[in-house]
Design a protein around this motif. Structure first.
Motif, PDB file in Angstrom:
ATOM      1  N   VAL A 177       0.840  -1.189   0.000  1.00 59.54           N
ATOM      2  CA  VAL A 177       0.000   0.000   0.000  1.00 59.54           C
ATOM      3  C   VAL A 177       0.877   1.242   0.000  1.00 59.54           C
ATOM      4  O   VAL A 177       1.890   1.298   0.703  1.00 59.54           O
ATOM      5  N   LEU A 178       0.519   2.201  -0.825  1.00 53.80           N
ATOM      6  CA  LEU A 178       1.206   3.493  -0.856  1.00 53.80           C
ATOM      7  C   LEU A 178       0.370   4.480  -0.042  1.00 53.80           C
ATOM      8  O   LEU A 178      -0.800   4.725  -0.358  1.00 53.80           O
ATOM      9  N   VAL A 179       0.960   5.045   1.013  1.00 49.79           N
ATOM     10  CA  VAL A 179       0.250   5.932   1.934  1.00 49.79           C
ATOM     11  C   VAL A 179       0.780   7.358   1.765  1.00 49.79           C
ATOM     12  O   VAL A 179       2.000   7.571   1.759  1.00 49.79           O
ATOM     13  N   PHE A 180      -0.141   8.316   1.640  1.00 52.04           N
ATOM     14  CA  PHE A 180       0.276   9.706   1.424  1.00 52.04           C
ATOM     15  C   PHE A 180      -0.805  10.670   1.917  1.00 52.04           C
ATOM     16  O   PHE A 180      -1.962  10.285   2.136  1.00 52.04           O
ATOM     17  N   LEU A 181      -0.419  11.928   2.074  1.00 56.55           N
ATOM     18  CA  LEU A 181      -1.354  13.014   2.318  1.00 56.55           C
ATOM     19  C   LEU A 181      -1.213  14.018   1.181  1.00 56.55           C
ATOM     20  O   LEU A 181      -0.090  14.366   0.797  1.00 56.55           O
ATOM     21  N   PRO A 182      -2.318  14.501   0.629  1.00 52.32           N
ATOM     22  CA  PRO A 182      -2.238  15.404  -0.530  1.00 52.32           C
ATOM     23  C   PRO A 182      -1.740  16.798  -0.141  1.00 52.32           C
ATOM     24  O   PRO A 182      -1.632  17.133   1.044  1.00 52.32           O
ATOM     25  N   GLU A 183      -1.447  17.585  -1.156  1.00 55.01           N
ATOM     26  CA  GLU A 183      -1.039  18.966  -0.916  1.00 55.01           C
ATOM     27  C   GLU A 183      -2.097  19.695  -0.083  1.00 55.01           C
ATOM     28  O   GLU A 183      -3.291  19.606  -0.360  1.00 55.01           O
ATOM     29  N   GLY A 184      -1.644  20.409   0.947  1.00 51.72           N
ATOM     30  CA  GLY A 184      -2.562  21.136   1.824  1.00 51.72           C
ATOM     31  C   GLY A 184      -2.886  20.401   3.108  1.00 51.72           C
ATOM     32  O   GLY A 184      -3.440  20.986   4.024  1.00 51.72           O
ATOM     33  N   GLU A 185      -2.538  19.108   3.181  1.00 48.13           N
ATOM     34  CA  GLU A 185      -2.800  18.325   4.391  1.00 48.13           C
ATOM     35  C   GLU A 185      -1.473  18.024   5.083  1.00 48.13           C
ATOM     36  O   GLU A 185      -0.602  17.371   4.520  1.00 48.13           O
ATOM     37  N   TYR A 230      -3.599   4.912  -0.175  1.00 50.39           N
ATOM     38  CA  TYR A 230      -4.398   5.261   1.009  1.00 50.39           C
ATOM     39  C   TYR A 230      -4.071   6.679   1.461  1.00 50.39           C
ATOM     40  O   TYR A 230      -2.899   7.069   1.531  1.00 50.39           O
ATOM     41  N   SER A 231      -5.123   7.435   1.805  1.00 48.89           N
ATOM     42  CA  SER A 231      -4.931   8.790   2.337  1.00 48.89           C
ATOM     43  C   SER A 231      -5.971   9.060   3.419  1.00 48.89           C
ATOM     44  O   SER A 231      -7.110   8.580   3.334  1.00 48.89           O
ATOM     45  N   GLU A 255      -6.018   3.621 -12.793  1.00 49.61           N
ATOM     46  CA  GLU A 255      -5.776   2.177 -12.705  1.00 49.61           C
ATOM     47  C   GLU A 255      -5.535   1.704 -11.279  1.00 49.61           C
ATOM     48  O   GLU A 255      -5.455   0.498 -11.022  1.00 49.61           O
ATOM     49  N   PHE A 256      -5.442   2.638 -10.316  1.00 41.47           N
ATOM     50  CA  PHE A 256      -5.176   2.275  -8.932  1.00 41.47           C
ATOM     51  C   PHE A 256      -6.415   2.471  -8.057  1.00 41.47           C
ATOM     52  O   PHE A 256      -7.136   3.462  -8.203  1.00 41.47           O
ATOM     53  N   GLN A 257      -6.627   1.532  -7.142  1.00 44.31           N
ATOM     54  CA  GLN A 257      -7.671   1.694  -6.131  1.00 44.31           C
ATOM     55  C   GLN A 257      -7.166   2.666  -5.067  1.00 44.31           C
ATOM     56  O   GLN A 257      -6.054   2.517  -4.564  1.00 44.31           O
ATOM     57  N   VAL A 258      -7.982   3.668  -4.726  1.00 42.69           N
ATOM     58  CA  VAL A 258      -7.588   4.683  -3.746  1.00 42.69           C
ATOM     59  C   VAL A 258      -8.609   4.691  -2.609  1.00 42.69           C
ATOM     60  O   VAL A 258      -9.818   4.854  -2.839  1.00 42.69           O
ATOM     61  N   ILE A 259      -8.124   4.489  -1.390  1.00 45.49           N
ATOM     62  CA  ILE A 259      -8.973   4.528  -0.200  1.00 45.49           C
ATOM     63  C   ILE A 259      -8.742   5.863   0.514  1.00 45.49           C
ATOM     64  O   ILE A 259      -7.595   6.260   0.741  1.00 45.49           O
ATOM     65  N   ARG A 271     -20.680  12.801  -6.423  1.00 45.23           N
ATOM     66  CA  ARG A 271     -20.285  11.507  -6.983  1.00 45.23           C
ATOM     67  C   ARG A 271     -18.834  11.195  -6.636  1.00 45.23           C
ATOM     68  O   ARG A 271     -17.961  12.055  -6.710  1.00 45.23           O
ATOM     69  N   ILE A 272     -18.605   9.952  -6.265  1.00 48.86           N
ATOM     70  CA  ILE A 272     -17.253   9.493  -5.948  1.00 48.86           C
ATOM     71  C   ILE A 272     -16.708   8.744  -7.155  1.00 48.86           C
ATOM     72  O   ILE A 272     -17.402   7.896  -7.727  1.00 48.86           O
ATOM     73  N   PRO A 273     -15.481   9.036  -7.588  1.00 46.11           N
ATOM     74  CA  PRO A 273     -14.893   8.322  -8.733  1.00 46.11           C
ATOM     75  C   PRO A 273     -14.902   6.812  -8.523  1.00 46.11           C
ATOM     76  O   PRO A 273     -14.847   6.317  -7.392  1.00 46.11           O
ATOM     77  N   THR A 274     -14.960   6.077  -9.614  1.00 46.37           N
ATOM     78  CA  THR A 274     -15.093   4.620  -9.527  1.00 46.37           C
ATOM     79  C   THR A 274     -13.880   3.948  -8.884  1.00 46.37           C
ATOM     80  O   THR A 274     -14.010   2.856  -8.321  1.00 46.37           O
ATOM     81  N   ASN A 275     -12.715   4.589  -8.955  1.00 47.80           N
ATOM     82  CA  ASN A 275     -11.522   3.971  -8.363  1.00 47.80           C
ATOM     83  C   ASN A 275     -11.251   4.446  -6.940  1.00 47.80           C
ATOM     84  O   ASN A 275     -10.206   4.147  -6.368  1.00 47.80           O
ATOM     85  N   VAL A 276     -12.210   5.189  -6.361  1.00 41.20           N
ATOM     86  CA  VAL A 276     -12.054   5.729  -5.000  1.00 41.20           C
ATOM     87  C   VAL A 276     -13.119   5.136  -4.082  1.00 41.20           C
ATOM     88  O   VAL A 276     -14.288   4.997  -4.471  1.00 41.20           O
ATOM     89  N   SER A 277     -12.725   4.767  -2.871  1.00 38.18           N
ATOM     90  CA  SER A 277     -13.662   4.310  -1.847  1.00 38.18           C
ATOM     91  C   SER A 277     -13.430   5.114  -0.575  1.00 38.18           C
ATOM     92  O   SER A 277     -12.285   5.455  -0.247  1.00 38.18           O
TER      93      SER A 277
END
Length: 292
Positions: A177-185, A230-231, A255-259, A271-277
């Motif tokens: 799993v690749l774990v990160f926080l986006p810009e601003g977090e 994961y974020s 192409e990646f599942q993002v939680i 609406r939530i993108p299909t690759n995001v949960s």
């Protein structure tokens, strides 16, 4: 000197503001000061008194009885509560009191004692998450000094990193799993806990850290090909656009599942993108990890 509003007392103690006002009228344990515009404010000592009163009242003591107690007697009574949940709530109250009084060594000692007794995995959801949830409103309203926030969060961060480093589990090379926080977090505590949970379950973690541009996430994900990303979003900057972030995730790394977990997921209605949960609670996060 710390000064707290009646709303702060309500958020920290769970006692409604109108109930606190009734207590002021009937009993002697609260004597708030008032600003020039006639707004109540309370001292750090009064905050701690309300925390103790709320705990005792919740576990069977009548307010009229509590009113006759000295501060020392209230303290002794809270220590005598033997229900497991009461002991947990008392610990959270003690952490809040240590923060208010800047008793940082005592704050760390309390955490270390609980970690030694229960382990880091139980300490985080039972003690640290409730503590952060209750004092979070004070950070938003600036009713605590930023130094207090930095001191306690850095201690908690150290405990999480220690837990990650000492965690022993046989890795499952089939799961990464690749774990990160986006810009601003920049608030790492939640995502560091998920790092610990993944590692303790034998899942390999690639940790990019906080405030990471999505192009960098895309680069590493394309290179390392993790099973999922994961974020955890706690309190992002005012200019952070959650909807835009999700759209960019869909466009750049479809192409990646993002939680995604954290506070921002709880009230998102679009609406939530299909690759995001979304995982909207710690329970959902734990259940998801168990199923991996």
């Amino acid at each position: 000197m710390n000064a707290f509003t009646i709303k702060d007392l309500e958020n920290l103690s769970g006692i409604k503001a109108h109930t606190i006002r009734i207590w002021e009228q009937r009993y002697s344990f609260l004597n708030p000061q008032r600003t020039e515009t006639n707004i109540r404010y309370y001292s750090g000592d009064e905050l701690k008194t309300v925390l103790n009163i709320a705990l005792l009242n919740k576990y069977g003591f009548k307010i009229s009885h509590i009113d006759k107690m000295s501060i020392a007697e209230m303290r002794d009574k809270t220590l005598s509560l033997n229900q497991a949940q009461a002991q947990i709530e008392r610990m959270v109250n003690e952490l809040i009191s240590c923060m208010v009084d800047m008793k940082i060594e005592e704050f760390e000692m309390l955490l270390d004692g609980y970690i030694k007794s229960k382990g880091i995995e139980k300490t985080i959801p039972q003690i640290i998450f409730p503590f952060l949830e209750r004092i979070g409103i004070l950070w938003i309203t600036n009713h605590i000094n930023p130094a207090q926030e930095h001191l306690v969060t850095n201690i908690i961060r150290q405990k999480l990193i220690m837990g990650i480093e000492t965690c022993q589990s046989a890795l499952n090379p089939k799961k990464t799993v690749l774990v990160f926080l986006p810009e601003g977090e920049h608030h790492e505590l939640g995502v560091l806990f998920t790092y610990y949970l993944f590692k303790s379950r034998g899942i390999k973690v690639i940790y990019l850290g906080a405030n990471v541009p999505l192009k960098d996430v895309e680069y590493v994900a394309t290179l390392k090909k993790p099973d999922l990303l994961y974020s955890h979003l706690t309190s992002v900057a005012n200019n952070f656009n959650f909807e835009k972030f999700l759209v960019n995730v869909q466009n750049r790394i479809p192409e990646f599942q993002v939680i995604v977990s954290g506070a921002l997921t709880q009230n998102y209605k679009k609406r939530i993108p299909t690759n995001v949960s979304f995982k909207k609670s710690l329970t959902e996060v734990m259940e998801y990890m168990t199923a991996l």
